[in-house]
Design a protein around this motif. Structure first.
Motif, short mmCIF file in Angstrom:
data_model
loop_
_atom_site.label_atom_id
_atom_site.label_comp_id
_atom_site.label_asym_id
_atom_site.label_seq_id
_atom_site.Cartn_x
_atom_site.Cartn_y
_atom_site.Cartn_z
N GLU A 63 0.76 -1.36 0.07
CA GLU A 63 -0.11 -0.13 -0.17
C GLU A 63 0.82 1.07 0.04
O GLU A 63 0.50 2.29 -0.82
CB GLU A 63 -1.09 0.06 1.23
CG GLU A 63 -1.87 0.99 1.07
CD GLU A 63 -3.09 0.88 2.12
OE1 GLU A 63 -3.45 -0.36 2.33
OE2 GLU A 63 -3.62 1.91 2.74
N LYS A 67 0.65 3.83 -2.91
CA LYS A 67 0.25 5.33 -2.90
C LYS A 67 1.36 6.28 -2.37
O LYS A 67 0.91 7.44 -3.04
CB LYS A 67 -0.59 5.18 -1.37
CG LYS A 67 -1.78 4.45 -1.47
CD LYS A 67 -3.14 4.81 -0.65
CE LYS A 67 -4.21 3.90 -0.92
NZ LYS A 67 -4.93 3.34 0.28
N ARG A 121 -5.64 -6.72 -3.35
CA ARG A 121 -6.71 -5.91 -3.99
C ARG A 121 -6.09 -5.57 -5.41
O ARG A 121 -5.52 -4.53 -5.49
CB ARG A 121 -6.78 -4.74 -3.26
CG ARG A 121 -7.40 -4.88 -1.77
CD ARG A 121 -7.95 -3.44 -0.93
NE ARG A 121 -6.75 -3.11 -0.49
CZ ARG A 121 -6.77 -2.88 0.86
NH1 ARG A 121 -7.43 -3.28 1.76
NH2 ARG A 121 -5.68 -2.08 1.35
N LYS A 123 -7.81 -4.63 -8.28
CA LYS A 123 -7.86 -3.54 -9.16
C LYS A 123 -7.10 -2.28 -8.54
O LYS A 123 -6.84 -1.58 -9.07
CB LYS A 123 -9.45 -3.20 -8.98
CG LYS A 123 -9.87 -2.42 -9.78
CD LYS A 123 -11.56 -2.20 -10.01
CE LYS A 123 -11.87 -1.21 -11.05
NZ LYS A 123 -13.55 -1.05 -10.93
N GLU A 124 -7.04 -1.99 -7.18
CA GLU A 124 -6.02 -1.02 -6.68
C GLU A 124 -4.59 -1.15 -7.25
O GLU A 124 -4.13 -0.16 -7.38
CB GLU A 124 -6.33 -1.50 -5.12
CG GLU A 124 -6.41 -0.04 -4.36
CD GLU A 124 -6.72 -0.14 -2.79
OE1 GLU A 124 -5.73 -0.48 -2.10
OE2 GLU A 124 -7.93 -0.54 -2.52
N GLY A 128 -3.04 1.32 -9.38
CA GLY A 128 -1.81 2.02 -8.65
C GLY A 128 -0.43 2.12 -9.18
O GLY A 128 0.32 2.89 -9.25
#
Ligand SMILES: [Zn+2]
Length: 382
Positions: A63, A67, A121, A123-124, A128
């Motif tokens: 993550e 991000k 996840r 799709k993320e 991303g």
């Protein structure tokens, strides 16, 4: 001195053992055969190519990379290194356990000390990392259709050398560093490629070698898992051999392969691939047009901009579109050639492959005859 490893130190976790010891060690434990991409990644994590990463990333780290474009240690990083598994494996794996990894022949070559497991996840991750969830993007297609829905994280160890597609040219970062030292190279420019060389590639390589202070060129070919229509690892390596023999100075050029799956994440992949080359000791890195891109998914100069935004301790040498211009009568680029596009011989790999297939002659303004001769013997996979 060549460049320091990313994060300061090469993180190596290769602990060679004989087969009996490996089998003893693994007895009674869960062993699995990873999907090809993770097989390659496990080897590259352990030989230090992906330093400072020591294992497959946790959910939190994935993550953070997506991000913030940073590892949990705050070091800039753009591509999550995940180990996807299916539901069956996910159910069996326990945190705190060591699980064993089997090569494509079913023999154990390494292990992961599992410290976490999580649902991917997808799709993320697709959006991303690749900026799209369009399955026409080859890595997105893999993510959705070839990767399991779960992932495990933890440190990797490798117990033996395993054959790789670029075997005779495969380099470990330490080997590359030793060889640079022997050659007396301090400033090394790395060139990333996954196709046989055409003359525009030669131009980028030679112009880079003209930069004051640059001692040598590492031509580092990504030859991992291939897509339909790609050239085989042998075709790429053999054509580069012929090319270097005929058109480069031996004391200034080194050929190596990097068996990993290419991530066509455009700018993010360009940064990742540059970090890997820093681990090999490169001080400079050639960034061409649409570096690490695919189709029309990325702005061709997005990678150039990315290097302005992110400092990863390697100097990018940025090049615009290069081509043969009939007016200039030579290879040039849209940075310096004043002539209109009608004079340009644009060189696409797709077109070269078609011409080879049809048995057409490839003009010497596009490809050196020695390279064409190698590729004529067969190369791309269908
Ligand atoms: Zn021109």
């Amino acid at each position: 001195m060549v460049n320091s490893p990313y994060g300061g130190k090469l993180k190596i976790s290769v602990e060679l053992k004989d087969r009996e010891k490996i089998d003893d060690h693994a007895r009674g434990a869960l062993s699995i055969t990873p999907f090809t991409d993770f097989f390659y990644d496990s080897l590259k994590i352990s030989d230090g190519s992906y330093s400072p990463i020591e294992g497959f990333m946790s959910e939190e780290e994935v993550e953070s990379v997506i991000k913030k474009e940073r590892l949990l240690s705050d070091l800039p990083w753009t591509i999550p290194i995940i180990f996807a598994v299916d539901e069956k494996v996910y159910a069996k794996v326990k945190e705190g356990e060591e699980i064993f990894l089997k090569d494509p022949n079913g023999e154990i070559y390494g292990s992961i000390n599992v410290d976490g497991k999580f649902h991917l996840r997808k799709k993320e991750i697709a959006i991303g990392v690749y900026g799209t969830h369009d399955p026409k993007h080859p890595n997105v297609e893999d993510l959705f259709n070839n990767y399991g829905d779960f992932a495990i994280s933890g440190k990797v160890r490798i117990f033996r050398e395993v054959p790789l597609p670029g075997n005779r040219y495969e380099l470990h970062p330490e080997q590359a560093r030793d060889r640079f030292k022997k050659m007396g190279w301090k400033n090394v420019v790395a060139y990333q490629a996954r196709n046989p060389p055409h003359v525009a590639h030669e131009y980028l390589q030679k112009v880079s070698l003209e930069f004051p202070g640059i001692d040598g060129l590492l031509i580092h070919l990504v030859v991992g898992r291939l897509k339909k229509g790609d050239y085989s690892a042998d075709a790429i390596l053999n054509s580069y051999e012929a090319f270097i023999d005929n058109y480069h100075k031996k004391e200034k050029t080194m050929l190596g392969s990097l068996s990993i799956t290419m991530r066509y994440a455009g700018p993010k992949a360009a940064i990742f691939l540059a970090i890997v080359r820093r681990n090999f000791g490169a001080t400079h890195y050639i960034v061409g047009r649409d570096q690490a891109g695919v189709g029309n998914f990325y702005d061709p100069y997005a990678a150039h901009k990315k290097f302005d935004e992110m400092d990863i301790g390697i100097i990018p040498l940025k090049f615009r579109d290069t081509f043969y211009c009939r007016k200039c009568r030579g290879i040039t680029s849209d940075n310096v050639c004043p002539h209109s596009p009608e004079y340009r011989m644009i060189i696409s790999q797709t077109r070269i492959r078609e011409m080879l297939k049809q048995g057409e002659d490839i003009p010497e303004e596009i490809m050196r005859p020695e390279v064409t001769a190698v590729l004529r013997k067969g190369g791309s996979i269908d």
